[in-house]
Write an enzyme that holds these catalytic residues in place. Structure first.
Site, PDB file in Angstrom:
ATOM      1  N   SER A 128       8.270  -6.516  -2.114  1.00  0.00           N
ATOM      2  CA  SER A 128       8.577  -5.467  -3.087  1.00  0.00           C
ATOM      3  C   SER A 128       9.714  -5.877  -4.000  1.00  0.00           C
ATOM      4  O   SER A 128      10.595  -6.625  -3.612  1.00  0.00           O
ATOM      5  CB  SER A 128       8.943  -4.157  -2.396  1.00  0.00           C
ATOM      6  OG  SER A 128       9.264  -3.196  -3.404  1.00  0.00           O
ATOM      7  N   GLY A 129       9.646  -5.341  -5.205  1.00  0.00           N
ATOM      8  CA  GLY A 129      10.714  -5.598  -6.168  1.00  0.00           C
ATOM      9  C   GLY A 129      10.186  -6.153  -7.477  1.00  0.00           C
ATOM     10  O   GLY A 129      10.965  -6.458  -8.371  1.00  0.00           O
ATOM     11  N   LYS A 183       4.757  -1.899   3.857  1.00  0.00           N
ATOM     12  CA  LYS A 183       4.826  -2.030   2.390  1.00  0.00           C
ATOM     13  C   LYS A 183       4.031  -0.897   1.730  1.00  0.00           C
ATOM     14  O   LYS A 183       4.448  -0.323   0.730  1.00  0.00           O
ATOM     15  CB  LYS A 183       4.281  -3.392   1.948  1.00  0.00           C
ATOM     16  CG  LYS A 183       4.069  -3.541   0.432  1.00  0.00           C
ATOM     17  CD  LYS A 183       5.379  -3.555  -0.321  1.00  0.00           C
ATOM     18  CE  LYS A 183       5.325  -3.372  -1.828  1.00  0.00           C
ATOM     19  NZ  LYS A 183       4.274  -3.915  -2.608  1.00  0.00           N
ATOM     20  N   HIS A 186       6.068   2.176   1.907  1.00  0.00           N
ATOM     21  CA  HIS A 186       7.122   2.024   0.887  1.00  0.00           C
ATOM     22  C   HIS A 186       6.591   2.483  -0.472  1.00  0.00           C
ATOM     23  O   HIS A 186       7.238   3.254  -1.189  1.00  0.00           O
ATOM     24  CB  HIS A 186       7.572   0.556   0.820  1.00  0.00           C
ATOM     25  CG  HIS A 186       8.337   0.209  -0.422  1.00  0.00           C
ATOM     26  ND1 HIS A 186       7.716   0.034  -1.648  1.00  0.00           N
ATOM     27  CD2 HIS A 186       9.662   0.012  -0.649  1.00  0.00           C
ATOM     28  CE1 HIS A 186       8.630  -0.228  -2.568  1.00  0.00           C
ATOM     29  NE2 HIS A 186       9.820  -0.261  -1.983  1.00  0.00           N
ATOM     30  N   ASN A 187       5.412   2.012  -0.828  1.00  0.00           N
ATOM     31  CA  ASN A 187       4.853   2.383  -2.132  1.00  0.00           C
ATOM     32  C   ASN A 187       4.544   3.874  -2.203  1.00  0.00           C
ATOM     33  O   ASN A 187       4.735   4.498  -3.248  1.00  0.00           O
ATOM     34  CB  ASN A 187       3.593   1.570  -2.420  1.00  0.00           C
ATOM     35  CG  ASN A 187       3.915   0.145  -2.824  1.00  0.00           C
ATOM     36  OD1 ASN A 187       4.952  -0.397  -2.451  1.00  0.00           O
ATOM     37  ND2 ASN A 187       3.039  -0.467  -3.591  1.00  0.00           N
ATOM     38  N   GLU A 190       7.651   5.576  -2.864  1.00  0.00           N
ATOM     39  CA  GLU A 190       7.976   5.303  -4.275  1.00  0.00           C
ATOM     40  C   GLU A 190       7.265   6.318  -5.194  1.00  0.00           C
ATOM     41  O   GLU A 190       7.875   6.855  -6.126  1.00  0.00           O
ATOM     42  CB  GLU A 190       7.543   3.871  -4.591  1.00  0.00           C
ATOM     43  CG  GLU A 190       7.699   3.408  -6.013  1.00  0.00           C
ATOM     44  CD  GLU A 190       7.117   1.986  -6.172  1.00  0.00           C
ATOM     45  OE1 GLU A 190       7.402   1.096  -5.335  1.00  0.00           O
ATOM     46  OE2 GLU A 190       6.370   1.762  -7.140  1.00  0.00           O
TER      47      GLU A 190
HETATM   48  P1  NDP Z   1      -2.385 -11.301 -10.138  1.00  0.00           P
HETATM   49  O1  NDP Z   1      -2.559 -10.207  -9.189  1.00  0.00           O
HETATM   50  O2  NDP Z   1      -2.590 -11.029 -11.589  1.00  0.00           O
HETATM   51  O3  NDP Z   1      -3.353 -12.504  -9.703  1.00  0.00           O
HETATM   52  C1  NDP Z   1      -3.493 -13.665 -10.483  1.00  0.00           C
HETATM   53  C2  NDP Z   1      -3.433 -14.895  -9.601  1.00  0.00           C
HETATM   54  O4  NDP Z   1      -4.479 -14.855  -8.613  1.00  0.00           O
HETATM   55  C3  NDP Z   1      -3.656 -16.156 -10.407  1.00  0.00           C
HETATM   56  O5  NDP Z   1      -2.819 -17.168  -9.889  1.00  0.00           O
HETATM   57  C4  NDP Z   1      -5.111 -16.451 -10.119  1.00  0.00           C
HETATM   58  O6  NDP Z   1      -5.468 -17.808 -10.303  1.00  0.00           O
HETATM   59  C5  NDP Z   1      -5.196 -16.090  -8.670  1.00  0.00           C
HETATM   60  N1  NDP Z   1      -6.554 -15.898  -8.183  1.00  0.00           N
HETATM   61  C6  NDP Z   1      -7.384 -14.855  -8.389  1.00  0.00           C
HETATM   62  N2  NDP Z   1      -8.562 -15.064  -7.789  1.00  0.00           N
HETATM   63  C7  NDP Z   1      -8.487 -16.286  -7.170  1.00  0.00           C
HETATM   64  C8  NDP Z   1      -9.381 -17.052  -6.383  1.00  0.00           C
HETATM   65  N3  NDP Z   1     -10.614 -16.608  -6.100  1.00  0.00           N
HETATM   66  N4  NDP Z   1      -8.964 -18.241  -5.916  1.00  0.00           N
HETATM   67  C9  NDP Z   1      -7.720 -18.702  -6.208  1.00  0.00           C
HETATM   68  N5  NDP Z   1      -6.839 -18.019  -6.943  1.00  0.00           N
HETATM   69  C10 NDP Z   1      -7.208 -16.822  -7.415  1.00  0.00           C
HETATM   70  O7  NDP Z   1      -0.938 -11.992  -9.970  1.00  0.00           O
HETATM   71  P2  NDP Z   1       0.484 -11.336  -9.724  1.00  0.00           P
HETATM   72  O8  NDP Z   1       1.416 -12.479  -9.790  1.00  0.00           O
HETATM   73  O9  NDP Z   1       0.734 -10.159 -10.571  1.00  0.00           O
HETATM   74  O10 NDP Z   1       0.412 -10.793  -8.223  1.00  0.00           O
HETATM   75  C11 NDP Z   1       0.124 -11.652  -7.126  1.00  0.00           C
HETATM   76  C12 NDP Z   1       0.024 -10.803  -5.876  1.00  0.00           C
HETATM   77  O11 NDP Z   1       1.268 -10.172  -5.639  1.00  0.00           O
HETATM   78  C13 NDP Z   1      -1.013  -9.682  -5.972  1.00  0.00           C
HETATM   79  O12 NDP Z   1      -1.627  -9.518  -4.723  1.00  0.00           O
HETATM   80  C14 NDP Z   1      -0.164  -8.475  -6.292  1.00  0.00           C
HETATM   81  O13 NDP Z   1      -0.780  -7.268  -5.879  1.00  0.00           O
HETATM   82  C15 NDP Z   1       1.086  -8.765  -5.495  1.00  0.00           C
HETATM   83  N6  NDP Z   1       2.284  -8.117  -5.933  1.00  0.00           N
HETATM   84  C16 NDP Z   1       2.539  -7.917  -7.251  1.00  0.00           C
HETATM   85  C17 NDP Z   1       3.697  -7.286  -7.656  1.00  0.00           C
HETATM   86  C18 NDP Z   1       3.977  -7.131  -9.100  1.00  0.00           C
HETATM   87  O14 NDP Z   1       4.984  -6.476  -9.435  1.00  0.00           O
HETATM   88  N7  NDP Z   1       3.163  -7.687  -9.989  1.00  0.00           N
HETATM   89  C19 NDP Z   1       4.689  -6.799  -6.685  1.00  0.00           C
HETATM   90  C20 NDP Z   1       4.374  -7.114  -5.337  1.00  0.00           C
HETATM   91  C21 NDP Z   1       3.209  -7.719  -4.988  1.00  0.00           C
HETATM   92  P3  NDP Z   1      -5.962 -18.312 -11.765  1.00  0.00           P
HETATM   93  O15 NDP Z   1      -4.725 -18.590 -12.541  1.00  0.00           O
HETATM   94  O16 NDP Z   1      -6.741 -19.543 -11.461  1.00  0.00           O
HETATM   95  O17 NDP Z   1      -6.801 -17.227 -12.367  1.00  0.00           O
END
Ligand code: NDP
Length: 481
Positions: A128-129, A183, A186-187, A190
């Protein structure tokens, strides 16, 4: 390989977490992303991180020192499963796969069960964060095996947020899905926190006619007291923001339809399954849903409201009432959230230390707040505390807040201002403290139409009234309905 930890998935969260890891003494961080462009961008923009970058799974796995540890930060769901299966093919017993995405904890339990026979550790970890947290210090909620935490814990402690007393915001939450479960809650909290703040803003604005900028000052002032928290702080900043295009307060030009990514709904679904009364969080989730029902809101817009004008005689006193109502309702939201953690721990067999959860939420995460210290203290004083709201500190807080709380809810109802979270929290409080609830009548109704039986207050046993017969009472065995 030489990297002691790796990150798979280099969108905003993975990139920032990888940079955070790389900035700590002693870490060499391996990075990999499905599309190599992201990897190249990250490594070229951050040469100082000294990443060990790979463009394929074989190369990535080879770049990791054994036992290997890799954190997955990809889109939750199918993406996570795809990456797991590639890593499992190449990892060996004793290696650790961490899923830091927002996985549903049921998926985490399933994945752990599937992977456990291979001897590879699978750890579902709540993060989180947001982006800033990932880069500078998130609150981390790892589940998985105790053994995996022996390796993982020391690394996570270096990148986690640091609480005011110097403790890192990470703890081994419990086995398998416990981290993602916590988590999720937590959400949910939130959502409730945000809805309560929004209701407070709405009441002050409508009741006193203050401008958003003036209300920003009210929130900034609140942020110096017991309500001190990240969400109150950013609310003041949001309310002060002026739209460059129109010159109006930004909050007045933003469409009033709130979105959601689903973790609030999961929290409530799970509370329903566990039979936990989580009305505050549920109302917060529903309030967002209602806000997005544009067609229904348009159709209902001319339905009548109260016939009398609402005037607030003493704005300062009213604002203080709202502050008290917010604080009391917030206590209820946390009490309900921790109730769900207790029930979840029982249901899924987790040994969760409630006080430690409050502690790791004190920094890094979205619900970070001064009053989490009080929650940690309440559970330290009494680990078997049945409800947060009855702990001495919170009992005192609601005792001094409750008259204000009642005035606010009554005033809101009379003025026609929707306060679903304030109102439901007060109803929960009054139901919880009631000596006797009308549930007795419901039991009688159930017995009438379904012979569901009832118990009596004056003697043991299970009883049924012959409603369609002579209405005499018989003693019976428990109904299976
Ligand atoms: P996204 O949720 O937008 O996911 C994009 C990433 O996932 C890219 O690196 C993409 O690779 C990869 N991906 C998707 N499908 C596949 C696959 N089949 N095989 C390999 N790679 C894949 O990214 P975020 O950075 O926003 O979030 C990452 C995780 O963290 C998510 O689960 C999210 O819910 C969680 N999270 C997010 C927060 C936030 O504030 N954004 C906070 C806390 C947790 P490619 O570049 O090749 O498309």
């Amino acid at each position: 390989g030489s990297a002691n930890i790796g990150v798979v998935g280099l969108a905003v969260m993975g990139s920032n977490l990888a940079r955070n890891l790389a900035s700590r003494e002693g870490n060499t961080v391996a990075v990999f992303n499905r599309s190599p462009e992201r990897t190249r961008t990250l490594t070229s923009e951050h040469p100082e991180a000294g990443f060990a970058a790979s463009e394929g799974y074989d190369e990535f796995v080879a770049s990791l020192a054994t036992p290997r540890t890799a954190v997955i930060m990809v889109q939750a769901g199918a993406g996570t499963d795809a990456v797991i299966s590639e890593l499992v093919k190449r990892f060996e017993p004793g290696d650790i796969i961490v899923d830091g995405g927002n996985a549903n904890f049921h998926d985490t339990i399933r994945r752990e069960a599937e992977i456990a026979p291979t001897g590879i550790h699978f750890v579902g970890m709540g993060v989180s964060g947001g982006e800033e947290g990932a880069l500078h210090g998130p609150s981390l909620m790892p589940g998985g095996t105790v053994q995996s935490y022996e390796t993982l814990g020391p690394i996570l402690q270096t990148i986690a947020a640091v609480a005011p007393d110097g403790e890192p915001c990470v703890t081994h939450v419990g086995t398998d899905g416990a981290g993602h479960f916590v988590k999720m809650v937590h959400n949910g909290i939130e959502y409730a926190d945000m809805q309560l703040i929004a209701e407070a803003y709405d009441l002050i604005r409508t009741g006193t006619g203050k401008t958003p900028a003036e209300i920003a000052d009210v929130f900034a002032e609140w942020n110096t007291g017991e309500l001190e928290s990240y969400l109150i702080e950013i609310t003041a900043e949001v309310l002060r923001q002026v739209d460059a295009e129109t010159g109006k307060p930004l909050v007045d030009v933003i469409l009033d339809s709130a979105g959601a990514k689903g973790t609030g709904a999961w929290t409530v679904q799970n509370a329903l399954e566990l039979g936990v009364p989580e009305s505050g969080i549920a109302e917060a989730v529903f309030a967002r849903s209602l806000s997005s029902k544009r067609a229904q809101r348009d159709a209902a817009a001319d339905l009548p409201g109260p016939s009398t004008e609402w005037t607030v005689d003493d704005p300062e006193a009213f604002i203080e009432d709202v502050r008290q109502a917010l604080y009391a309702s917030k206590i209820i939201a946390y009490s309900q959230g921790f109730d769900e953690i207790v029930s979840g721990a029982e249901q899924f067999g987790w040994d969760i230390h409630k006080g430690d959860i409050a502690k790791i939420w004190r920094a890094g995460c979205i619900i970070r707040a001064r009053f989490l210290n009080r929650i940690a203290e309440a559970y330290a004083d009494d680990p078997s505390l049945v409800a947060l709201v009855v702990a001495p500190y919170f009992r005192d807080a609601v005792t001094s807040a409750q008259e204000s709380w009642r005035r606010v809810v009554a005033t809101a109802a009379q003025a026609g201002i929707p306060t679903p979270a304030f109102s439901s929290s007060l109803a929960y409080y009054d139901a919880l403290r009631a000596k006797r609830l009308p549930a007795a009548l419901i039991q009688a109704q159930r017995d009438f139409f379904g012979a569901h039986t009832y118990q009596r207050i004056d003697k043991p046993g299970v009883f049924h009234t012959l409603w369609s017969g002579d209405r005499s009472e018989i003693e019976t065995t428990p109904s299976s309905h």
